[in-house]
Design a protein around this motif. Structure first.
Motif, PDB file in Angstrom:
ATOM      1  N   ILE A  33       0.838  -1.204   0.000  1.00 23.59           N
ATOM      2  CA  ILE A  33       0.000   0.000   0.000  1.00 23.59           C
ATOM      3  C   ILE A  33       0.865   1.243   0.000  1.00 23.59           C
ATOM      4  O   ILE A  33       0.569   2.231  -0.695  1.00 23.59           O
ATOM      5  CB  ILE A  33      -0.942  -0.028   1.214  1.00 23.59           C
ATOM      6  N   ALA A  34       1.944   1.224   0.754  1.00 27.22           N
ATOM      7  CA  ALA A  34       2.832   2.391   0.794  1.00 27.22           C
ATOM      8  C   ALA A  34       3.444   2.650  -0.559  1.00 27.22           C
ATOM      9  O   ALA A  34       3.745   3.794  -0.908  1.00 27.22           O
ATOM     10  CB  ALA A  34       3.925   2.177   1.838  1.00 27.22           C
ATOM     11  N   CYS A  35       3.640   1.575  -1.356  1.00 30.57           N
ATOM     12  CA  CYS A  35       4.189   1.783  -2.693  1.00 30.57           C
ATOM     13  C   CYS A  35       3.209   2.529  -3.583  1.00 30.57           C
ATOM     14  O   CYS A  35       3.597   3.145  -4.566  1.00 30.57           O
ATOM     15  CB  CYS A  35       4.507   0.445  -3.352  1.00 30.57           C
ATOM     16  N   PHE A  36       1.925   2.431  -3.263  1.00 37.89           N
ATOM     17  CA  PHE A  36       0.939   3.058  -4.127  1.00 37.89           C
ATOM     18  C   PHE A  36       0.727   4.531  -3.826  1.00 37.89           C
ATOM     19  O   PHE A  36      -0.001   5.199  -4.531  1.00 37.89           O
ATOM     20  CB  PHE A  36      -0.408   2.328  -4.000  1.00 37.89           C
ATOM     21  N   SER A  37       1.331   5.029  -2.752  1.00 35.59           N
ATOM     22  CA  SER A  37       1.068   6.420  -2.437  1.00 35.59           C
ATOM     23  C   SER A  37       2.356   7.184  -2.275  1.00 35.59           C
ATOM     24  O   SER A  37       2.870   7.308  -1.178  1.00 35.59           O
ATOM     25  CB  SER A  37       0.261   6.526  -1.160  1.00 35.59           C
ATOM     26  N   PRO A  38       2.966   7.785  -3.266  1.00 42.50           N
ATOM     27  CA  PRO A  38       2.453   7.823  -4.620  1.00 42.50           C
ATOM     28  C   PRO A  38       3.051   6.725  -5.487  1.00 42.50           C
ATOM     29  O   PRO A  38       4.107   6.188  -5.171  1.00 42.50           O
ATOM     30  CB  PRO A  38       2.963   9.184  -5.101  1.00 42.50           C
ATOM     31  N   LEU A  39       2.397   6.395  -6.576  1.00 39.52           N
ATOM     32  CA  LEU A  39       2.884   5.354  -7.451  1.00 39.52           C
ATOM     33  C   LEU A  39       3.883   5.948  -8.432  1.00 39.52           C
ATOM     34  O   LEU A  39       3.610   6.933  -9.091  1.00 39.52           O
ATOM     35  CB  LEU A  39       1.715   4.738  -8.227  1.00 39.52           C
ATOM     36  N   SER A  40       5.076   5.379  -8.459  1.00 37.00           N
ATOM     37  CA  SER A  40       6.055   5.823  -9.438  1.00 37.00           C
ATOM     38  C   SER A  40       6.527   4.607 -10.208  1.00 37.00           C
ATOM     39  O   SER A  40       6.123   3.488  -9.908  1.00 37.00           O
ATOM     40  CB  SER A  40       7.229   6.491  -8.733  1.00 37.00           C
ATOM     41  N   ASP A  41       7.390   4.826 -11.178  1.00 37.47           N
ATOM     42  CA  ASP A  41       7.893   3.693 -11.959  1.00 37.47           C
ATOM     43  C   ASP A  41       8.544   2.659 -11.057  1.00 37.47           C
ATOM     44  O   ASP A  41       8.287   1.459 -11.166  1.00 37.47           O
ATOM     45  CB  ASP A  41       8.929   4.184 -12.982  1.00 37.47           C
ATOM     46  N   SER A  42       9.402   3.146 -10.146  1.00 37.53           N
ATOM     47  CA  SER A  42      10.145   2.192  -9.331  1.00 37.53           C
ATOM     48  C   SER A  42       9.255   1.493  -8.317  1.00 37.53           C
ATOM     49  O   SER A  42       9.423   0.300  -8.055  1.00 37.53           O
ATOM     50  CB  SER A  42      11.300   2.887  -8.635  1.00 37.53           C
ATOM     51  N   SER A  43       8.263   2.200  -7.751  1.00 35.35           N
ATOM     52  CA  SER A  43       7.433   1.491  -6.783  1.00 35.35           C
ATOM     53  C   SER A  43       6.500   0.522  -7.479  1.00 35.35           C
ATOM     54  O   SER A  43       6.148  -0.519  -6.918  1.00 35.35           O
ATOM     55  CB  SER A  43       6.653   2.468  -5.902  1.00 35.35           C
ATOM     56  N   SER A  44       6.097   0.811  -8.738  1.00 38.60           N
ATOM     57  CA  SER A  44       5.308  -0.180  -9.458  1.00 38.60           C
ATOM     58  C   SER A  44       6.151  -1.416  -9.735  1.00 38.60           C
ATOM     59  O   SER A  44       5.642  -2.540  -9.734  1.00 38.60           O
ATOM     60  CB  SER A  44       4.757   0.399 -10.764  1.00 38.60           C
ATOM     61  N   PHE A  45       7.469  -1.215  -9.936  1.00 35.50           N
ATOM     62  CA  PHE A  45       8.334  -2.370 -10.133  1.00 35.50           C
ATOM     63  C   PHE A  45       8.389  -3.223  -8.878  1.00 35.50           C
ATOM     64  O   PHE A  45       8.345  -4.458  -8.954  1.00 35.50           O
ATOM     65  CB  PHE A  45       9.743  -1.898 -10.498  1.00 35.50           C
ATOM     66  N   VAL A  46       8.463  -2.573  -7.724  1.00 32.63           N
ATOM     67  CA  VAL A  46       8.527  -3.346  -6.477  1.00 32.63           C
ATOM     68  C   VAL A  46       7.244  -4.143  -6.288  1.00 32.63           C
ATOM     69  O   VAL A  46       7.276  -5.318  -5.891  1.00 32.63           O
ATOM     70  CB  VAL A  46       8.764  -2.392  -5.289  1.00 32.63           C
ATOM     71  N   VAL A  47       6.090  -3.525  -6.595  1.00 34.39           N
ATOM     72  CA  VAL A  47       4.825  -4.239  -6.441  1.00 34.39           C
ATOM     73  C   VAL A  47       4.772  -5.454  -7.363  1.00 34.39           C
ATOM     74  O   VAL A  47       4.382  -6.559  -6.960  1.00 34.39           O
ATOM     75  CB  VAL A  47       3.644  -3.290  -6.722  1.00 34.39           C
ATOM     76  N   LEU A  48       5.218  -5.260  -8.612  1.00 38.70           N
ATOM     77  CA  LEU A  48       5.213  -6.372  -9.556  1.00 38.70           C
ATOM     78  C   LEU A  48       6.159  -7.474  -9.100  1.00 38.70           C
ATOM     79  O   LEU A  48       5.842  -8.675  -9.170  1.00 38.70           O
ATOM     80  CB  LEU A  48       5.631  -5.847 -10.931  1.00 38.70           C
ATOM     81  N   TYR A  49       7.331  -7.088  -8.614  1.00 39.18           N
ATOM     82  CA  TYR A  49       8.320  -8.050  -8.141  1.00 39.18           C
ATOM     83  C   TYR A  49       7.748  -8.899  -7.024  1.00 39.18           C
ATOM     84  O   TYR A  49       7.865 -10.130  -7.015  1.00 39.18           O
ATOM     85  CB  TYR A  49       9.562  -7.284  -7.681  1.00 39.18           C
ATOM     86  N   ILE A  50       7.080  -8.229  -6.076  1.00 41.08           N
ATOM     87  CA  ILE A  50       6.609  -9.020  -4.956  1.00 41.08           C
ATOM     88  C   ILE A  50       5.435  -9.901  -5.372  1.00 41.08           C
ATOM     89  O   ILE A  50       5.306 -11.040  -4.904  1.00 41.08           O
ATOM     90  CB  ILE A  50       6.275  -8.130  -3.745  1.00 41.08           C
ATOM     91  N   ALA A  51       4.580  -9.425  -6.282  1.00 36.91           N
ATOM     92  CA  ALA A  51       3.452 -10.264  -6.689  1.00 36.91           C
ATOM     93  C   ALA A  51       3.936 -11.534  -7.383  1.00 36.91           C
ATOM     94  O   ALA A  51       3.502 -12.645  -7.058  1.00 36.91           O
ATOM     95  CB  ALA A  51       2.530  -9.468  -7.609  1.00 36.91           C
ATOM     96  N   THR A  52       4.874 -11.396  -8.322  1.00 28.62           N
ATOM     97  CA  THR A  52       5.344 -12.578  -9.037  1.00 28.62           C
ATOM     98  C   THR A  52       6.146 -13.493  -8.121  1.00 28.62           C
ATOM     99  O   THR A  52       6.020 -14.717  -8.191  1.00 28.62           O
ATOM    100  CB  THR A  52       6.215 -12.178 -10.236  1.00 28.62           C
TER     101      THR A  52
END
Lengths: 116, 785
Positions: free
Chosen positions: B389-408
């Motif tokens: 959730i913290a990655c989404f506020s605010p969402l940037s290129d790098s935090s979207s990468f972290v979210v994708l990394y953890i999901a996969t």
């Protein structure tokens, strides 16, 4: 009616493309020419491979990838040198060119090692 | 980080205060990082202290042997090495089938130290490579998280990664395996990718490709990188975040990375021909198309652009469909659709158990249980969702990468226990972000509600403004000075207003509300307690659970500590009491250790690349004595090695693994049928066992003379008395049994010169054998006695 107007539209499209492109600065056009040359060389290699066969596959791979690689790197250079690009406003073009040269050096070192 | 701060030139006192504070912060974070590195190194030393500096498990022995060869013979010999001491009589091309990263790294360290006249042995270097690289990995995590969220999150994530039990389990001192350096390479490659994405610098793109090359050299898990990064690029394109920095970050990586990956002999042409890499090429093409579209859109007027779009769509669609149809036909023509067995078993978890029993039999490839998540990442399991959730506020290129990394990585860790290791860095990054953000909120709330701070409100308000501006800067994620130049006038104006109305302006700037003081204090204490629980658990896991070198076992009883060193005893016996060219047959688990420690040629080892060869050994173990003797004799085997845990209660012995031998053997040789060894579907070795089971070689070699130990033959692992207690071996003779009966070595009896009895039956008129025939025809059918 559709045909005629679409033909006119296509003509108008190409003319506007040409005029817009002619407005770009000279150094960018030189880089574009280099990119085109690299892609053309890659295409020639692919056609040759189709005709003759891909036996030393590593040679084919390294040849094509080096052409594609320099094209990609030249596009990156063009992006960084383009004055209209606001993101790279304070990157001096000499630094961009130095990065370009360094990356090309690595690419060609690897390619020559793989050429066999 | 220094750039926004040096811009505060408005007020001299604030300027010096801020730079002093920043300098102090920089020095403090440097020392914190140093301490994190020392902690990462020392927490992995438990096994060296409790046992000795020895290499653990099975795979590290192979890597150790390869490193010894490299240290002795140099790199050219290593690169061209054909090993004839394993997989007899096939041999193995080491240069072309091993991931050289780990061995080359350790070899380089050894060579460097020796050239500096520090004479460390190769074994010492191998044992301590993993802790050193885990320190590097935690520093790489700091750099990566700093790029995503800032220094505080970076330090927290680095501290979490230094201790996370999942990573400790594969990188403890002595665990000399690929993952020891591969995790560092993984995090470092991701860091350089994010750095290139944030800065758009081609220099970092080059470094990114070189780091990716190091990752390809080190581990087969590099396919995770080359599929995750294209997925992220696609995500950015689809969510409208396409920018020229994305192009610079991705396109050179694909070209240079493919070429570099093809350089490693293990990968070779797989870099362009297997489905694992197709995603990167596909996204490469898509990226170029999108970039071209944006370019055309930029130079044309909107009306003309519409015309261009209709033209391209009508013409290009047909071409596209043709090309895609050709591609699909090519890929579908191969039976596995171009994927390798291991990758397919990741995508379809039931694939391995149906088609490739060897992959299914490795215990590391089983899906994890729920408790293993809690054991391996502990407290982070709660913090990860908060971090997302913290990655989404605010969402940037790098935090979207972290979210994708953890999901996969969560998905893949759910398929295979071994991949919890890839999940651990992602968990640490997101938890670090969550912890750091919550600390921020709580401490800020406390600071603004504590009385007595009001005298310093000027300084504090300015600090808050710079902190929030810094947070804004970090959130926007660009280090371009144009951003800071935009912030400069706003910050200056903020500061001037600050000096007039400190408290109200500060409160209005904070995007977060101030929480009540008591709840902030209590929450802060609870967070610290959470961290303490994590630390206690990690140290316990490192000391008790993950520090066992499986080559030496200990147990505590009422009369003290017992040490079971049977494996090394057996390998030592083999080394000193057999000829150099003797071949030893055992189950594949012990192959690496036998070649490394006993220095004898083995038939199969842990590489498991040849299923038929392993099935041959499995069939031999499952057959009766004569048939097994025939099989082993045809392979030139002289000694057979069996691991037996029945006397001491060691549960990972060959009798427990026996059903896998039957399955794998039966997969290739259909006369071995698993139901023959089971009584009513149950696997037993007591008096109710089937005759096939009681006559097979594995049973006989494990339980030969076992009844002499306690008179009844009580197997402590299976908790029953054995079925057949008194029997003789006809084709094998026992040559060595270790102190606790854990390893038993047998020698094949040589074939007799004359065969009695058989010729009598076929040529009954031969007078020379008539008298012997009368004696031997009296019921003894076995020609070997």
């Amino acid at each position: 009616m559709g045909r005629a107007s679409s033909k006119e539209d296509v003509g108008a499209l190409f003319r506007s493309l040409r005029s817009a492109y002619a407005a770009t600065t000279l150094n960018l056009k030189i880089i574009d020419l280099y990119v085109g040359f690299a892609i053309f060389t890659a295409l020639i290699q692919v056609v040759y491979m189709v005709m003759v066969g891909s036996f030393p596959f590593n040679s084919f791979l390294s040849g094509v990838l080096s052409c594609v690689g320099t094209a990609v790197l030249a596009v990156c250079l063009r992006i960084q040198v383009n004055k209209e690009n606001k993101e790279f406003k304070d990157l001096p073009p000499e630094r961009a060119f130095a990065d370009f040269v360094l990356c090309n050096l690595v690419l060609h070192l690897v390619m020559i090692n793989f050429l066999g | 980080m220094a750039a926004p701060e040096t811009s505060t030139a408005a007020v001299p006192t604030l300027y010096t205060n801020n730079t002093l504070r920043n300098a102090f912060g920089g020095v403090l974070s440097f020392f914190i990082l140093l301490l994190i590195g020392v902690m990462a190194f020392s927490i992995r030393l438990f096994s060296v202290i409790k046992y000795e500096s020895v290499i653990h498990e099975f795979d590290p022995y192979f890597n150790y042997r390869v490193t010894q060869f490299l240290a002795k013979n140099g790199i050219y010999e290593f690169w061209n090495w054909f090993d004839d001491r394993t997989w007899y009589p096939l041999g193995r091309v080491i240069g072309g089938t091993v991931y050289p990263g780990l061995t080359l790294t350790a070899g380089t360290i050894w060579w460097l130290l020796n050239s500096l006249n520090i004479p460390l042995s190769v074994e010492t270097v191998c044992v301590f490579t993993a802790p050193i690289f885990s320190a590097f990995a935690s520093w790489a995590t700091f750099l990566l998280t700093k790029e995503v969220k800032g220094t505080g999150a970076g330090l927290t994530a680095a501290a979490l990664l230094a201790m996370v039990p999942s990573y400790i389990s594969r990188s403890v001192a002595g665990s000399y395996d690929n993952e020891a350096v591969a995790i560092f390479a993984l995090i470092f490659t991701f860091y350089l990718y994010i750095k290139t994405l944030n800065t758009g610098s081609l220099f970092y793109a080059t470094l990114n490709s070189i780091a990716y090359f190091y990752m390809v050299c080190s581990w087969g898990g590099y396919t995770f990188i080359i599929n995750l990064i294209p997925m992220h690029v696609l995500l950015c394109i689809v969510t409208g975040r396409f920018s020229s920095r994305l192009y610079i970050a991705y396109a050179p990586l694909v070209v240079l990375g493919t070429l570099l990956a093809a350089l490693v002999p293990v990968v070779g042409f797989n870099a362009v021909m297997t489905s694992e890499h197709f995603a990167s090429f596909l996204v490469f093409i898509i990226l170029h198309v999108v970039a071209f579209v944006y370019y055309i859109k930029g130079i044309l007027s909107p009306k003309m652009f519409k015309v261009a779009v209709t033209l391209v769509v009508s013409v290009g669609l047909a071409v596209c469909c043709a090309v895609i149809a050709v591609l699909i036909a090519l890929v579908a023509s191969s039976p596995t659709k171009g994927w390798s067995g291991r990758s397919l078993s990741l995508l379809d978890p039931t694939y391995a158990s149906k088609y490739i029993p060897i992959i299914a039999s490795v215990s590391e490839h089983q899906p994890p249980t729920w408790p293993s998540y809690f054991m391996d990442i502990n407290v982070l399991a709660f913090l990860v969702p908060a971090g997302i959730i913290a990655c989404f506020s605010p969402l940037s290129d790098s935090s979207s990468f972290v979210v994708l990394y953890i999901a996969t990585s969560v998905y893949f860790s759910g398929v295979m226990v071994r991949l919890m290791l890839v999940f651990a860095p992602a968990a640490c990054i997101t938890s670090g972000i969550a912890l750091s953000q919550s600390f921020d909120v709580f401490t800020r709330s406390i600071k603004f509600q504590l009385p007595g701070i009001s005298s310093n409100t000027e300084v504090d308000a300015a600090e808050t403004s710079s902190a929030t501006a810094e947070a804004q800067n970090d959130a926007v994620k660009t280090e371009k000075s144009e951003e800071t130049s935009k912030n400069r006038p706003s910050k200056k104006s903020k500061k001037k207003e600050k000096e007039e109305k400190p408290s109200t302006k500060a409160k209005a700037e904070k995007r977060l509300l101030a929480l009540p003081l008591d709840s902030s204090v209590i929450s802060l204490l609870l967070l610290i307690l959470l961290g303490a629980f994590y630390v206690v658990h990690c140290v316990w896991a490192a000391a008790e659970a993950y520090s066992a070198p499986s080559i030496v076992l200990t147990s505590r009883s009422h009369d003290g500590l017992h040490v079971f060193d049977d494996f090394r005893e057996a390998y030592g016996w083999l080394r000193h009491n057999t000829d150099v060219d003797d071949k030893v047959a055992s189950w594949w688990d012990y192959g690496y250790q036998t070649t490394a420690m006993a220095n004898r040629t083995v038939i199969v080892d842990n590489n498991t690349w040849n299923n038929t060869h392993i099935a041959t050994v499995g069939t031999a173990m499952s057959s009766p004595e004569k048939a097994a003797w025939e099989i082993f004799h045809s392979l030139d085997v002289k000694y057979v090695l069996v691991v037996f845990g029945g006397l001491v209660g060691y549960p990972s012995d060959d009798i427990n693994k026996f059903l896998w031998m039957v399955r794998i053997g039966g997969g290739v040789f259909p006369h071995i049928k698993e139901p023959d060894y089971l009584r009513d579907g149950q696997y037993r070795i007591d008096s109710q066992a089937t005759p096939t089971m009681l006559n097979c070689l594995m049973y006989k070699l494990s339980y030969y003379r076992f009844v002499e130990t306690d008179g009844k033959g009580f197997d402590r692992v299976r908790q029953t008395e054995i079925g057949k207690k008194h029997f003789k071996l006809t084709h094998f003779e026992e040559v060595f049994t270790t102190h606790h009966w854990m390893v038993r070595i047998y020698k094949l009896k040589p074939p007799k010169n004359r065969i009695r009895g058989k010729t009598k039956k076929s040529k009954s008129k031969t007078s020379s054998t008539s008298s012997r025939g009368k004696r031997s025809g009296s019921g003894k059918k076995n020609p070997w006695q």
